[in-house]
Design an enzyme around this catalytic site. Structure first.
Site, PDB file in Angstrom:
ATOM      1  CG  ASP A  15     -10.521   2.434   1.696  1.00 10.15           C
ATOM      2  OD1 ASP A  15      -9.602   2.116   0.926  1.00 10.15           O
ATOM      3  OD2 ASP A  15     -10.583   2.073   2.882  1.00 10.15           O
ATOM      4  CE  LYS A  18      -7.005   8.416  -1.847  1.00 12.25           C
ATOM      5  NZ  LYS A  18      -7.860   7.807  -0.836  1.00 12.25           N
ATOM      6  N   GLY A  19      -9.138   6.804  -6.828  1.00 14.87           N
ATOM      7  CA  GLY A  19      -8.660   6.124  -8.043  1.00 14.87           C
ATOM      8  C   GLY A  19      -9.518   6.457  -9.248  1.00 14.87           C
ATOM      9  CE  LYS A  20     -16.510   7.443 -11.437  1.00 11.60           C
ATOM     10  NZ  LYS A  20     -17.894   7.068 -11.397  1.00 11.60           N
ATOM     11  N   GLY A  43      -5.047   0.998  -1.897  1.00  9.23           N
ATOM     12  CA  GLY A  43      -5.732   0.132  -2.852  1.00  9.23           C
ATOM     13  C   GLY A  43      -6.720   0.967  -3.622  1.00  9.23           C
ATOM     14  CG  HIS A  44      -6.039   4.134  -5.457  1.00  8.69           C
ATOM     15  ND1 HIS A  44      -5.024   4.992  -5.757  1.00  8.69           N
ATOM     16  CD2 HIS A  44      -6.412   4.429  -4.189  1.00  8.69           C
ATOM     17  CE1 HIS A  44      -4.788   5.773  -4.713  1.00  8.69           C
ATOM     18  NE2 HIS A  44      -5.621   5.446  -3.759  1.00  8.69           N
ATOM     19  CB  THR A 129      -2.434  -2.663   5.177  1.00  6.58           C
ATOM     20  OG1 THR A 129      -1.132  -2.065   5.131  1.00  6.58           O
ATOM     21  CG2 THR A 129      -3.494  -1.575   5.060  1.00  6.58           C
ATOM     22  NE  ARG A 143      18.954  10.084  11.916  1.00  7.15           N
ATOM     23  CZ  ARG A 143      19.347  10.812  12.936  1.00  7.15           C
ATOM     24  NH1 ARG A 143      20.038  11.918  12.727  1.00  7.15           N
ATOM     25  NH2 ARG A 143      19.076  10.444  14.160  1.00  7.15           N
ATOM     26  CD  GLN A 222      -2.253   5.200   2.648  1.00  9.06           C
ATOM     27  OE1 GLN A 222      -1.379   6.026   2.507  1.00  9.06           O
ATOM     28  NE2 GLN A 222      -2.233   4.048   1.992  1.00  9.06           N
ATOM     29  N   GLY A 300      -8.992  -6.977   2.056  1.00  8.62           N
ATOM     30  CA  GLY A 300     -10.259  -7.704   1.984  1.00  8.62           C
ATOM     31  C   GLY A 300     -11.091  -7.583   3.256  1.00  8.62           C
ATOM     32  NE  ARG A 301      -7.869  -4.796   7.537  1.00  4.44           N
ATOM     33  CZ  ARG A 301      -7.084  -3.954   8.223  1.00  4.44           C
ATOM     34  NH1 ARG A 301      -6.986  -4.059   9.523  1.00  4.44           N
ATOM     35  NH2 ARG A 301      -6.412  -3.004   7.612  1.00  4.44           N
ATOM     36  NE  ARG A 303     -12.800  -0.120   2.127  1.00  2.00           N
ATOM     37  CZ  ARG A 303     -12.906  -0.059   0.803  1.00  2.00           C
ATOM     38  NH1 ARG A 303     -14.045   0.304   0.238  1.00  2.00           N
ATOM     39  NH2 ARG A 303     -11.893  -0.350   0.044  1.00  2.00           N
ATOM     40  CB  SER A 411     -18.888   9.275  -8.282  1.00  2.00           C
ATOM     41  OG  SER A 411     -18.828   7.975  -8.792  1.00  2.00           O
TER      42      SER A 411
END
Ligand code: IMP
Length: 441
Positions: A15, A18-20, A43-44, A129, A143, A222, A300-301, A303, A411
């Protein structure tokens, strides 16, 4: 100056934002955006104009037309979750999504198994999650997992063989339950599995053929402290978000990874259980939770929030060979009377400069803080580093100094354009200087 294959890796507990960063970089020179581990536990969140996108399996590059997105062999993929994400996105991904034929499938019973074993994974345990990630990786190591290549209709009786094996395994898991409780779920799963067949291919070959062009962006999910080998075991995810995971999770050799950009927030957060020495459960932590809107994208928890931990960040910079840092959400700190940064630990009267391996020991470490005075100016419109309040600049200096990596990007808001380059870090990733103009578009 032309960039080369670059890894974007979260250095904390996920969190980090990284997505941005991947969204901005993929708008520039990179042609391929590659996920190499994890699944839809990630989740990004990416904001483009008025719209907020929440991505779980698809790399953030998918939001840029024409960019090719790869789900590497190190991932665990739930076909139903993937089909739902593609449908929700409403973007045509055909011909630019490549799923590794060696990726592992998350089966319908994996999340049921995770919930059933909740003493281990759930609220009192790791606090996962609940997406079946752990059980899917357990099957891989055991395996007995289902692999994407099993969906290959070109094999003799390909899809039929796959269906038969799924029904047999489902029968074993669900046997005590009446058929009506699980038959529909398996049928829906098989329908989703059929839908993703056109995207499955040999991504190891694809990436190996392309990497010398230097246009690959690796998107970690992650973060370092959740890595199964380097994180706060057992309070970790079941894969390797760290840089080594790229080679095993894509089939590329180490020389294919030229640059490593480490992503951190200007403060720390953690979802789920496990040690978090700099957690602040007082008013400052509440402030970060509220102003930073620190709710998990996937679950939705709320943080858990706290101060930047320079001890762990240094460790992560070392293990991942980080060249420079992107510091996210600096704007969230605006309005706090004081901003702290952890510069060491104290344990039994001794100073520690490296995090202990035992998570109980880590939880008992007392952070040693330095601090800068807070600032009240709104920094969300600032685009030049020198226009940041002196205190914010001092904090960024501390952050780089403690992590042992220069701060390259900062950012100051969720939008693509809300990023600042640090002129004191011109020597690292010089190509980012032109990149920001592209980010605006
Ligand atoms: P799992 O990956 O679902 O098995 O969860 C293991 C641990 O990693 C739990 O503490 C989760 O909260 C955490 N976790 C997994 N994925 C993410 C993520 O994308 N961001 C933050 N924490 C995560």
């Amino acid at each position: 100056m032309i960039p080369e294959n670059t890894a974007v890796i979260g250095l904390r507990y996920g969190d980090e934002g990284k997505g941005k960063i991947v969204d901005i970089l993929s708008g520039y020179h990179f042609d391929y955006v590659v996920r190499y581990q994890g699944g839809h536990n990630a989740g990004h969140t990416v904001q483009v104009g008025e719209r907020t996108y929440k991505l779980h399996l698809l790399p953030s590059g998918i939001l840029r037309p024409h960019k090719k997105c790869v789900l590497g062999n190190g991932m665990v993929i739930d076909p139903k979750a993937l089909v739902a994400e593609i449908d929700d996105l409403g973007i045509d991904v055909y011909r630019r999504l490549y799923i590794s034929d060696c990726a592992t499938m998350i089966m319908p019973w994996h999340s049921a198994k995770e919930n059933r074993d909740s003493g281990h994974y759930g609220p009192g345990g790791v606090g996962s999650t609940g997406r079946g990630i752990g059980p899917a990786y357990e099957d891989k190591a055991g395996r007995r997992a289902f692999k994407m290549w099993e969906l290959d209709v070109m094999r003799e009786n390909g899809f039929d063989k796959f269906c038969l094996r799924v029904w047999q395994e489902a029968e074993k898991f669900y046997r005590p339950l009446p058929a009506r409780k699980w038959h529909l779920e398996i049928e829906n799963f098989l329908a989703a599995a059929r839908k993703i067949i056109p995207y499955i291919c040999d991504t190891r070959r694809l990436l190996n053929e392309k990497y010398s062009q230097g246009k690959i962006l690796f998107e970690g999910a992650q973060g370092h402290m959740l890595d199964i080998d380097h994180g706060t075991y057992p309070f970790v995810t079941s894969s390797n978000p760290t840089v080594g995971g790229i080679c095993t999770g894509t089939g590329l050799p180490p020389k294919a990874i030229k640059n490593v950009l480490g992503v951190v927030k200007a403060y720390d957060t953690r979802v789920g259980n496990g040690p978090f020495p700099t957690e602040d459960t007082g008013p400052a932590g509440q402030y970060l939770l509220k102003v930073g809107r620190e709710q998990g994208t996937t679950t939705g928890r709320d943080r858990r929030c706290g101060w930047f931990d320079g001890v762990q960040a240094h460790e992560a910079v070392m293990i991942n060979g980080v060249d420079a840092l992107a510091v996210m959400k600096l704007d969230v700190l605006t309005g706090l009377p004081e901003v702290k940064i952890c510069i060491g630990y104290e344990r039994n009267g001794h100073s520690l400069h490296h995090p202990p391996a035992d998570p109980d020991e880590l939880a008992r470490c007392k952070p040693v803080y330095d601090s800068v005075p807070g600032w009240t100016e709104n920094i969300t419109e600032v685009r030049r580093y020198d226009d940041l309040p002196g205190s914010a600049q001092k904090l960024l200096w501390w952050l780089g100094n403690r992590s042992h990596a220069p701060v390259k990007l900062v950012s100051v808001g969720p939008e693509r354009s809300q990023v600042i380059l640090n002129p004191n870090a011109k020597h690292v990733f010089p190509w980012m200087e032109d990149m920001l103009q592209m980010a605006e578009s």
